[in-house]
Scaffold this motif. Sequence first.
Motif, mmCIF file in Angstrom:
data_model
loop_
_atom_site.group_PDB
_atom_site.id
_atom_site.type_symbol
_atom_site.label_atom_id
_atom_site.label_comp_id
_atom_site.label_asym_id
_atom_site.label_seq_id
_atom_site.Cartn_x
_atom_site.Cartn_y
_atom_site.Cartn_z
ATOM 1 N N ALA A 192 16.399 -12.581 7.092
ATOM 2 C CA ALA A 192 15.284 -11.748 6.635
ATOM 3 C C ALA A 192 15.728 -10.294 6.471
ATOM 4 O O ALA A 192 15.343 -9.622 5.507
ATOM 5 C CB ALA A 192 14.123 -11.844 7.610
ATOM 6 N N ASP A 193 16.544 -9.807 7.410
ATOM 7 C CA ASP A 193 17.041 -8.427 7.299
ATOM 8 C C ASP A 193 17.931 -8.252 6.072
ATOM 9 O O ASP A 193 17.836 -7.236 5.367
ATOM 10 C CB ASP A 193 17.812 -8.037 8.563
ATOM 11 C CG ASP A 193 16.895 -7.870 9.769
ATOM 12 O OD1 ASP A 193 15.672 -7.693 9.565
ATOM 13 O OD2 ASP A 193 17.399 -7.915 10.904
ATOM 14 N N ARG A 194 18.812 -9.227 5.805
ATOM 15 C CA ARG A 194 19.664 -9.148 4.623
ATOM 16 C C ARG A 194 18.829 -9.149 3.349
ATOM 17 O O ARG A 194 19.071 -8.387 2.418
ATOM 18 C CB ARG A 194 20.659 -10.315 4.602
ATOM 19 C CG ARG A 194 21.857 -10.130 5.503
ATOM 20 C CD ARG A 194 22.951 -11.143 5.185
ATOM 21 N NE ARG A 194 22.491 -12.516 5.190
ATOM 22 C CZ ARG A 194 22.558 -13.346 6.234
ATOM 23 N NH1 ARG A 194 23.074 -12.929 7.371
ATOM 24 N NH2 ARG A 194 22.119 -14.577 6.132
ATOM 25 N N TRP A 195 17.807 -10.034 3.299
ATOM 26 C CA TRP A 195 16.946 -10.089 2.133
ATOM 27 C C TRP A 195 16.220 -8.758 1.936
ATOM 28 O O TRP A 195 16.146 -8.233 0.835
ATOM 29 C CB TRP A 195 15.931 -11.216 2.270
ATOM 30 C CG TRP A 195 15.019 -11.292 1.093
ATOM 31 C CD1 TRP A 195 15.264 -11.918 -0.080
ATOM 32 C CD2 TRP A 195 13.745 -10.669 0.951
ATOM 33 N NE1 TRP A 195 14.202 -11.749 -0.938
ATOM 34 C CE2 TRP A 195 13.262 -10.976 -0.331
ATOM 35 C CE3 TRP A 195 12.960 -9.881 1.795
ATOM 36 C CZ2 TRP A 195 12.037 -10.531 -0.795
ATOM 37 C CZ3 TRP A 195 11.738 -9.439 1.333
ATOM 38 C CH2 TRP A 195 11.289 -9.754 0.056
ATOM 39 N N ARG A 196 15.687 -8.196 3.034
ATOM 40 C CA ARG A 196 14.956 -6.933 2.954
ATOM 41 C C ARG A 196 15.859 -5.815 2.458
ATOM 42 O O ARG A 196 15.484 -5.029 1.580
ATOM 43 C CB ARG A 196 14.367 -6.569 4.309
ATOM 44 C CG ARG A 196 13.441 -5.361 4.261
ATOM 45 C CD ARG A 196 12.849 -4.991 5.618
ATOM 46 N NE ARG A 196 12.093 -6.092 6.210
ATOM 47 C CZ ARG A 196 12.444 -6.717 7.345
ATOM 48 N NH1 ARG A 196 13.514 -6.373 7.994
ATOM 49 N NH2 ARG A 196 11.703 -7.680 7.821
ATOM 50 N N SER A 197 17.069 -5.736 2.989
ATOM 51 C CA SER A 197 17.965 -4.662 2.567
ATOM 52 C C SER A 197 18.389 -4.826 1.106
ATOM 53 O O SER A 197 18.445 -3.852 0.354
ATOM 54 C CB SER A 197 19.190 -4.584 3.477
ATOM 55 O OG SER A 197 19.992 -5.728 3.326
ATOM 56 N N CYS A 200 17.768 -3.177 -4.544
ATOM 57 C CA CYS A 200 17.396 -3.452 -5.936
ATOM 58 C C CYS A 200 16.287 -2.508 -6.397
ATOM 59 O O CYS A 200 16.334 -1.986 -7.511
ATOM 60 C CB CYS A 200 16.924 -4.890 -6.094
ATOM 61 S SG CYS A 200 18.258 -6.093 -6.009
ATOM 62 N N LEU A 201 15.295 -2.291 -5.547
ATOM 63 C CA LEU A 201 14.219 -1.373 -5.912
ATOM 64 C C LEU A 201 14.759 0.036 -6.108
ATOM 65 O O LEU A 201 14.362 0.741 -7.038
ATOM 66 C CB LEU A 201 13.129 -1.372 -4.840
ATOM 67 C CG LEU A 201 12.259 -2.621 -4.754
ATOM 68 C CD1 LEU A 201 11.302 -2.506 -3.574
ATOM 69 C CD2 LEU A 201 11.482 -2.807 -6.045
#
Length: 102
Positions: A24-29, A34-35
């Motif tokens: 989840a942390d990797r996805w969030r970062s 990307c944003l």
Amino acid sequence: MSEEKIAEVEEESFQKARGLKKMADRWRSSHIHCLWQMTLSQRRNPYATLRMQVTMAQELALANKQLLMVRQAALHQLFEKEHRQYQQELNQMGKAFYVERL
């Protein structure tokens, strides 16, 4: 259950939870990255973004028009089919066709 078995099950669930948290942390970062990149590119070329938005609006309007045309054609085809069916029933039943409808 023995205490060793309970400890082993707890350790496995802890490892799974830790793995899920890392994912989840990797996805969030990566999502934040990307944003951030998107906002940077938008700041660099706001006219390109504006053109893209206008193009997307035009494509959406065209898609809506074509969807409307398809729906109208389908409705027209349905009415023609229903009309043919009524004509066929009228030819077969004659006056009883109208009496049955009333």
